[in-house]
Design a protein around this motif. Structure first.
Motif, mmCIF file in Angstrom:
data_model
loop_
_atom_site.group_PDB
_atom_site.id
_atom_site.type_symbol
_atom_site.label_atom_id
_atom_site.label_comp_id
_atom_site.label_asym_id
_atom_site.label_seq_id
_atom_site.Cartn_x
_atom_site.Cartn_y
_atom_site.Cartn_z
ATOM 1 N N LEU A 96 0.813 -1.221 0.000
ATOM 2 C CA LEU A 96 0.000 0.000 0.000
ATOM 3 C C LEU A 96 0.841 1.263 0.000
ATOM 4 O O LEU A 96 0.469 2.269 -0.620
ATOM 5 C CB LEU A 96 -0.920 -0.004 1.233
ATOM 6 N N TYR A 97 1.989 1.214 0.670
ATOM 7 C CA TYR A 97 2.857 2.391 0.805
ATOM 8 C C TYR A 97 4.299 1.979 0.489
ATOM 9 O O TYR A 97 5.141 1.888 1.372
ATOM 10 C CB TYR A 97 2.753 2.974 2.215
ATOM 11 N N PRO A 98 4.599 1.715 -0.788
ATOM 12 C CA PRO A 98 5.909 1.161 -1.155
ATOM 13 C C PRO A 98 7.074 2.058 -0.756
ATOM 14 O O PRO A 98 7.000 3.278 -0.871
ATOM 15 C CB PRO A 98 5.813 1.007 -2.677
ATOM 16 N N ASN A 99 8.123 1.401 -0.249
ATOM 17 C CA ASN A 99 9.368 2.061 0.147
ATOM 18 C C ASN A 99 9.182 3.083 1.263
ATOM 19 O O ASN A 99 9.982 4.012 1.407
ATOM 20 C CB ASN A 99 10.029 2.719 -1.066
ATOM 21 N N ARG A 100 8.126 2.865 2.085
ATOM 22 C CA ARG A 100 7.908 3.775 3.212
ATOM 23 C C ARG A 100 7.749 3.036 4.538
ATOM 24 O O ARG A 100 7.622 3.686 5.576
ATOM 25 C CB ARG A 100 6.653 4.638 2.981
ATOM 26 N N ILE A 101 7.762 1.709 4.542
ATOM 27 C CA ILE A 101 7.373 0.952 5.727
ATOM 28 C C ILE A 101 8.592 0.324 6.423
ATOM 29 O O ILE A 101 9.417 -0.325 5.795
ATOM 30 C CB ILE A 101 6.361 -0.153 5.366
ATOM 31 N N ASP A 102 8.667 0.539 7.741
ATOM 32 C CA ASP A 102 9.689 -0.079 8.591
ATOM 33 C C ASP A 102 9.020 -1.049 9.556
ATOM 34 O O ASP A 102 8.012 -0.707 10.189
ATOM 35 C CB ASP A 102 10.433 0.979 9.408
ATOM 36 N N LEU A 103 9.589 -2.227 9.684
ATOM 37 C CA LEU A 103 9.111 -3.220 10.638
ATOM 38 C C LEU A 103 10.158 -3.376 11.733
ATOM 39 O O LEU A 103 11.151 -4.083 11.571
ATOM 40 C CB LEU A 103 8.849 -4.559 9.936
#
Length: 333
Positions: A96-103
């Motif tokens: 949904l939010y490519p290249n923006r998500i940190d786990l």
């Protein structure tokens, strides 16, 4: 070059309510994005004084109300959950939010013992399962190429060409070793331990082994901070922090972040003063130039260029101002 990031715990100020704290989290994310902060992480803490314990739910809400800042968990307390379900949640967020998500994942319980018991009800575990869960996350997120895995060929859906950044969170050599041996990013939580973790972070960097997810070490250090126009004003605001965490250390009931005025009325023993001094190792306090000097000194000790800052300031407008003052001091834009 210094990168500054934000950890927000959606703390409820005394006299306010959870909905207001959640709204403030979104507003803060929007403002720090405009100021040039790099990441915006949200925590999982199962405590009444904080407005939520579900970063995986807050992440899409905040991402939808911002444009480009990286958004993530600081972190998901992995032993409470199925690694496969966590991988699916964050693969979907990345879609949904490519290249923006940190786990960001940690092994700490993130709350009082009764909350941990409820979260892990009916789960049968023997020993520390966190290392195996981290390996499982990597397996599900990188295409499931291990033929001898317990669930061969099982992938986290949907299938996409990018993946969330995985960060191992911790305040010890054990978590740093796990991150370096698996080729993952590492976040050292000085704001929790109060311990100088420079040796831990440097060992992580020196022993890092490349993985399918990451070829170079990436680290950050997290502090609480209190920033104001002057050192004197920052010290006054920091009284809220001092008493808040003194109460936590003493097991006293927390009814939300208290004002500096209320904190100043708290009667302190000699032991209380000692605890406050020890807790100050977790927090940067001062005018923008003072905090910049502290961060630059910690940069040399840690050998890292990213610092994540959390604020427990009582007044939201004053909290926002602190982030703005520091961004201007560093010239983030």
């Amino acid at each position: 070059m210094i990168q500054l990031s934000v950890l927000d715990q959606s703390a409820i100020s005394k006299g306010s309510e959870a909905r207001e704290a959640l709204s403030q989290t979104v507003r803060l994310a929007q403002e720090v994005e405009e100021l040039g902060y790099h990441r915006f992480w949200m925590s999982e803490h199962h405590l009444e004084s904080l407005a939520h314990s579900s970063p995986e739910i807050m992440i899409p809400h905040v991402a939808a109300h911002t444009k480009k800042i990286r958004v993530g968990s600081g972190g998901v307390m992995l032993p409470h959950y199925s690694a496969y379900k966590v991988a699916e949640n964050f693969r979907l967020l990345e879609a949904l939010y490519p290249n923006r998500i940190d786990l960001g994942v940690g092994r700490a319980p993130g709350g009082i013992p009764i909350a941990t018991a409820a979260l892990q009800e009916y789960k049968q575990t023997n020993g520390d399962i966190f290392p195996q869960q981290v390996e499982d996350l990597m397996y599900y997120l990188t295409g499931s190429q291990q033929p001898n895995h317990r669930f061969p060929g099982l992938k986290a859906m949907p299938e996409i060409t990018t993946h969330p950044q995985i960060w191992v969170l911790g305040s010890s050599g054990g978590s740093a070793g796990l991150a370096s041996s698996h080729g993952l990013s590492y976040a050292f939580a000085q704001f929790i331990s109060g311990q100088d973790g420079s040796g831990v972070v440097q060992h992580y960097q020196n022993s890092f082994q490349a993985s399918a997810l990451q070829t170079r070490p990436k680290s950050l250090v997290a502090f609480f901070f209190v920033c104001a126009d002057t050192d004197e004003e920052a010290e006054w605001l920091a009284k809220s922090y001092d008493i808040q965490f003194l109460k936590v250390a003493k097991g006293e009931k927390i009814e939300g972040v208290i004002s500096p005025e209320e904190a100043a009325q708290y009667r302190l023993s000699g032991f209380d003063q000692q605890l406050i001094e020890e807790n100050r190792a977790k927090v940067l306090v001062g005018a923008p130039s003072t905090i910049k000097e502290q961060i630059l000194a910690w940069k040399q000790r840690y050998g890292t260029s990213e610092f994540m800052l959390a604020s427990m300031v009582y007044d939201f407008d004053v909290k926002r101002k602190g982030y703005r003052l520091l961004a201007e001091e560093f010239g983030l834009k």
